[in-house]
Design an enzyme around this catalytic site. Sequence first.
Site, PDB file in Angstrom:
ATOM      1  N   HIS A 122       0.842  -1.190   0.000  1.00  0.00           N
ATOM      2  CA  HIS A 122       0.000   0.000   0.000  1.00  0.00           C
ATOM      3  C   HIS A 122       0.881   1.246   0.000  1.00  0.00           C
ATOM      4  CE1 HIS A 122      -4.177  -1.578   1.435  1.00  0.00           C
ATOM      5  NE2 HIS A 122      -3.691  -2.244   0.409  1.00  0.00           N
ATOM      6  N   TYR A 152      -9.793   5.449   6.474  1.00  0.00           N
ATOM      7  CA  TYR A 152     -10.116   5.882   7.838  1.00  0.00           C
ATOM      8  C   TYR A 152     -11.215   6.934   7.712  1.00  0.00           C
ATOM      9  CZ  TYR A 152      -5.803   3.718   9.621  1.00  0.00           C
ATOM     10  OH  TYR A 152      -4.821   2.830   9.979  1.00  0.00           O
ATOM     11  N   PRO A 193      -6.093   0.759  18.168  1.00  0.00           N
ATOM     12  CA  PRO A 193      -5.688   0.268  16.841  1.00  0.00           C
ATOM     13  C   PRO A 193      -5.640   1.325  15.734  1.00  0.00           C
ATOM     14  CG  PRO A 193      -7.885  -0.539  17.402  1.00  0.00           C
ATOM     15  CD  PRO A 193      -7.354   0.147  18.615  1.00  0.00           C
ATOM     16  N   LYS A 252      -0.498   0.370  14.965  1.00  0.00           N
ATOM     17  CA  LYS A 252       0.863   0.379  15.524  1.00  0.00           C
ATOM     18  C   LYS A 252       1.176  -0.795  16.466  1.00  0.00           C
ATOM     19  CE  LYS A 252       2.307   3.700  13.284  1.00  0.00           C
ATOM     20  NZ  LYS A 252       2.684   3.024  12.072  1.00  0.00           N
ATOM     21  N   TYR A 260       2.728   6.814   9.840  1.00  0.00           N
ATOM     22  CA  TYR A 260       1.999   5.641   9.350  1.00  0.00           C
ATOM     23  C   TYR A 260       2.966   4.575   8.803  1.00  0.00           C
ATOM     24  CZ  TYR A 260      -1.751   3.033   7.011  1.00  0.00           C
ATOM     25  OH  TYR A 260      -2.636   2.054   6.608  1.00  0.00           O
TER      26      TYR A 260
HETATM   27  P1  RFL Z   1      -0.200 -11.127  22.029  1.00  0.00           P
HETATM   28  O1  RFL Z   1      -0.446 -11.278  20.576  1.00  0.00           O
HETATM   29  O2  RFL Z   1      -1.326 -10.751  22.902  1.00  0.00           O
HETATM   30  O3  RFL Z   1       0.437 -12.493  22.515  1.00  0.00           O
HETATM   31  C1  RFL Z   1       0.592 -12.789  23.879  1.00  0.00           C
HETATM   32  C2  RFL Z   1       0.582 -14.293  24.042  1.00  0.00           C
HETATM   33  O4  RFL Z   1       0.764 -14.596  25.414  1.00  0.00           O
HETATM   34  C3  RFL Z   1      -0.159 -15.611  25.764  1.00  0.00           C
HETATM   35  N1  RFL Z   1      -0.413 -15.581  27.207  1.00  0.00           N
HETATM   36  C4  RFL Z   1       0.135 -16.444  28.077  1.00  0.00           C
HETATM   37  N2  RFL Z   1       1.037 -17.422  27.903  1.00  0.00           N
HETATM   38  C5  RFL Z   1       1.383 -18.132  28.998  1.00  0.00           C
HETATM   39  N3  RFL Z   1       0.869 -17.901  30.250  1.00  0.00           N
HETATM   40  C6  RFL Z   1      -0.039 -16.919  30.458  1.00  0.00           C
HETATM   41  N4  RFL Z   1      -0.560 -16.728  31.672  1.00  0.00           N
HETATM   42  C7  RFL Z   1      -0.426 -16.127  29.347  1.00  0.00           C
HETATM   43  N5  RFL Z   1      -1.277 -15.076  29.183  1.00  0.00           N
HETATM   44  C8  RFL Z   1      -1.257 -14.760  27.889  1.00  0.00           C
HETATM   45  C9  RFL Z   1      -1.387 -15.316  24.928  1.00  0.00           C
HETATM   46  O5  RFL Z   1      -2.237 -16.447  24.789  1.00  0.00           O
HETATM   47  C10 RFL Z   1      -0.748 -14.897  23.619  1.00  0.00           C
HETATM   48  O6  RFL Z   1      -0.545 -15.982  22.747  1.00  0.00           O
HETATM   49  O7  RFL Z   1       0.974 -10.049  22.302  1.00  0.00           O
HETATM   50  P2  RFL Z   1       2.288  -9.739  21.438  1.00  0.00           P
HETATM   51  O8  RFL Z   1       2.973 -10.992  20.996  1.00  0.00           O
HETATM   52  O9  RFL Z   1       3.040  -8.735  22.222  1.00  0.00           O
HETATM   53  O10 RFL Z   1       1.732  -9.075  20.082  1.00  0.00           O
HETATM   54  C11 RFL Z   1       1.084  -7.847  20.120  1.00  0.00           C
HETATM   55  C12 RFL Z   1      -0.025  -7.824  19.086  1.00  0.00           C
HETATM   56  O11 RFL Z   1      -0.772  -9.015  19.142  1.00  0.00           O
HETATM   57  C13 RFL Z   1      -0.937  -6.634  19.317  1.00  0.00           C
HETATM   58  O12 RFL Z   1      -0.198  -5.450  19.567  1.00  0.00           O
HETATM   59  C14 RFL Z   1      -1.854  -6.325  18.168  1.00  0.00           C
HETATM   60  O13 RFL Z   1      -2.548  -7.428  17.669  1.00  0.00           O
HETATM   61  C15 RFL Z   1      -2.835  -5.282  18.685  1.00  0.00           C
HETATM   62  N6  RFL Z   1      -4.040  -5.297  17.924  1.00  0.00           N
HETATM   63  C16 RFL Z   1      -4.002  -4.673  16.733  1.00  0.00           C
HETATM   64  N7  RFL Z   1      -2.858  -4.067  16.322  1.00  0.00           N
HETATM   65  C17 RFL Z   1      -2.800  -3.470  15.140  1.00  0.00           C
HETATM   66  O14 RFL Z   1      -1.717  -2.950  14.773  1.00  0.00           O
HETATM   67  N8  RFL Z   1      -3.930  -3.449  14.329  1.00  0.00           N
HETATM   68  C18 RFL Z   1      -5.114  -4.068  14.700  1.00  0.00           C
HETATM   69  O15 RFL Z   1      -6.074  -4.067  13.968  1.00  0.00           O
HETATM   70  C19 RFL Z   1      -5.193  -4.703  15.938  1.00  0.00           C
HETATM   71  N9  RFL Z   1      -6.327  -5.325  16.359  1.00  0.00           N
HETATM   72  C20 RFL Z   1      -5.198  -5.947  18.410  1.00  0.00           C
HETATM   73  C21 RFL Z   1      -6.349  -5.962  17.597  1.00  0.00           C
HETATM   74  C22 RFL Z   1      -5.223  -6.590  19.667  1.00  0.00           C
HETATM   75  C23 RFL Z   1      -6.371  -7.229  20.133  1.00  0.00           C
HETATM   76  N10 RFL Z   1      -6.328  -7.834  21.464  1.00  0.00           N
HETATM   77  C24 RFL Z   1      -5.111  -7.780  22.238  1.00  0.00           C
HETATM   78  C25 RFL Z   1      -7.345  -8.455  22.125  1.00  0.00           C
HETATM   79  C26 RFL Z   1      -7.493  -6.617  18.031  1.00  0.00           C
HETATM   80  C27 RFL Z   1      -7.523  -7.249  19.298  1.00  0.00           C
HETATM   81  C28 RFL Z   1      -8.818  -7.931  19.677  1.00  0.00           C
HETATM   82  C1  PHB Z   2      -6.832  -3.985  10.036  1.00  0.00           C
HETATM   83  O1  PHB Z   2      -6.661  -4.266   8.832  1.00  0.00           O
HETATM   84  O2  PHB Z   2      -7.287  -4.796  10.833  1.00  0.00           O
HETATM   85  C2  PHB Z   2      -6.467  -2.616  10.502  1.00  0.00           C
HETATM   86  C3  PHB Z   2      -5.983  -1.680   9.612  1.00  0.00           C
HETATM   87  C4  PHB Z   2      -5.658  -0.415  10.050  1.00  0.00           C
HETATM   88  C5  PHB Z   2      -5.805  -0.113  11.395  1.00  0.00           C
HETATM   89  C6  PHB Z   2      -6.275  -1.052  12.279  1.00  0.00           C
HETATM   90  C7  PHB Z   2      -6.622  -2.302  11.833  1.00  0.00           C
HETATM   91  O3  PHB Z   2      -5.490   1.119  11.837  1.00  0.00           O
END
Ligand code: RFL
Ligand code: PHB
Length: 389
Positions: free
Chosen positions: A72, A200, A292, A296, A384
């Site tokens: 993108h 957005y 989100p 980031k 971004y």
């Molecule tokens: P994660 O991915 O949460 O992984 C943490 C892992 O630790 C495990 N865990 C345990 N393991 C052992 N013992 C315990 N007691 C434990 N407790 C937890 C969990 O099962 C998991 O496997 O953190 P990590 O690796 O630091 O990665 C970070 C990213 O996942 C996170 O920053 C992003 O996904 C945030 N996020 C989003 N970021 C974006 O940039 N764009 C998005 O659209 C976006 N959507 C989201 C998201 C995070 C969400 N969360 C945390 C619920 C949507 C959701 C729903």
């Molecule tokens: C997504 O594709 O899930 C997405 C993209 C941009 C964002 C957050 C989530 O800022």
Amino acid sequence: MKTDVAIIGSGPSGLFLGHLLRQEGISCTIIERQSAEHVLSRIRAGVLETVTTDLMTQLGLDERMQKESMRHDGLTLSINGEEVVIPVTDITGKHVTVYGQTEITRDLIDAAPERGVEIVWEASDVALHDVDRDNPYVTWTKDGETHRLDTTLIAGCDGFHGPSRKAIPDAEKHSYEMVYPFGWLGIMADVPPCHEEVIYASHDDGFALASMRSPTRTRCYVQVDVDDSVENWSDDRFWEEFKFRIGPHFAKHVTTGPSIEKSIAPLRSFVCESMQHGRLFLAGDSAHIVPPTGAKGLNLAASDITYLSRAMISWFKTGESAELEGYSQKALARIWKSERFSWYLTRLLHRFPQYSGFERRMQDAELRYLVESEAAQKTIAENYVGLPL
Ligand code: RFL
Ligand code: PHB
């Protein structure tokens, strides 16, 4: 059992770290609470900065990403239906990559056995011990048996709710937090995206976002009240509201279809300082959360792991501790800038129930400035695509 680095959590942070350490011959074990199937069923981020794609390349695990991802070069704003294109590549010379977190996680998990990255799945009661001593250890229960892993260092990669951050004594850490009064209702559907870039949308009825995972898979969100629930949102209601908020110009290109996933994520900004204590080092969501808006979260996890892996490798190879001691300070410098960008974009684009007429006018004025000013667009573009490491 004994290892060089015990890694708690098998999300992107833990998996990246495990692979990077093994590539340098350092032993590690990842201890994860959930099953592999559960971890792979989570749908989260989708927009990757080069800091994240570079890690896949460094590991030689980028083959599928190169084939299936989408480049993108811009992002689109819809301001009450008015289209504003920010040409991020023209402005910065850099681009972002659309490839789901789920796919990154799958690639890293699939490659783990052949690369000697050991993962213990479904470990319950994970506990960290003696993190401020030279011989820390981790215990957990699996299949009714208690296990103990002696280690030299511990990486807390266990997300916001995991035990690692709690293992730092309260007197040694300070948390900064802001909870927003709304969440994002997201759906995934196997229909073509309505636009070639991410949209957005700031609308009088609330924020909406149009994203994608592939040319045939769409990911869309609408801002909802923090206490709303998915049961209130049929697919039809979602599509109707989404189309209304992105505006008629984009709505006419929306293909609707049944959702294959639907969930509400609350929005929060959070930072824990410091990210280290004794032999324990936090990375990713265990240390910080961004809303989100701006995508980031995953990219910050990748920058933490870039710093932490380098520092750990240098420590194991040379015995030099300076880089490891400076990890938290270095990582936090970049984290706070991403926190600021995510907070800024969230405040700019969402409807806040408590905002007065004055604050709404400020949002409108800022959006008009963004439409008219190259300088304002540049600050969005450079954040971004990702600030330098
Ligand atoms: P994660 O991915 O949460 O992984 C943490 C892992 O630790 C495990 N865990 C345990 N393991 C052992 N013992 C315990 N007691 C434990 N407790 C937890 C969990 O099962 C998991 O496997 O953190 P990590 O690796 O630091 O990665 C970070 C990213 O996942 C996170 O920053 C992003 O996904 C945030 N996020 C989003 N970021 C974006 O940039 N764009 C998005 O659209 C976006 N959507 C989201 C998201 C995070 C969400 N969360 C945390 C619920 C949507 C959701 C729903
Ligand atoms: C997504 O594709 O899930 C997405 C993209 C941009 C964002 C957050 C989530 O800022």
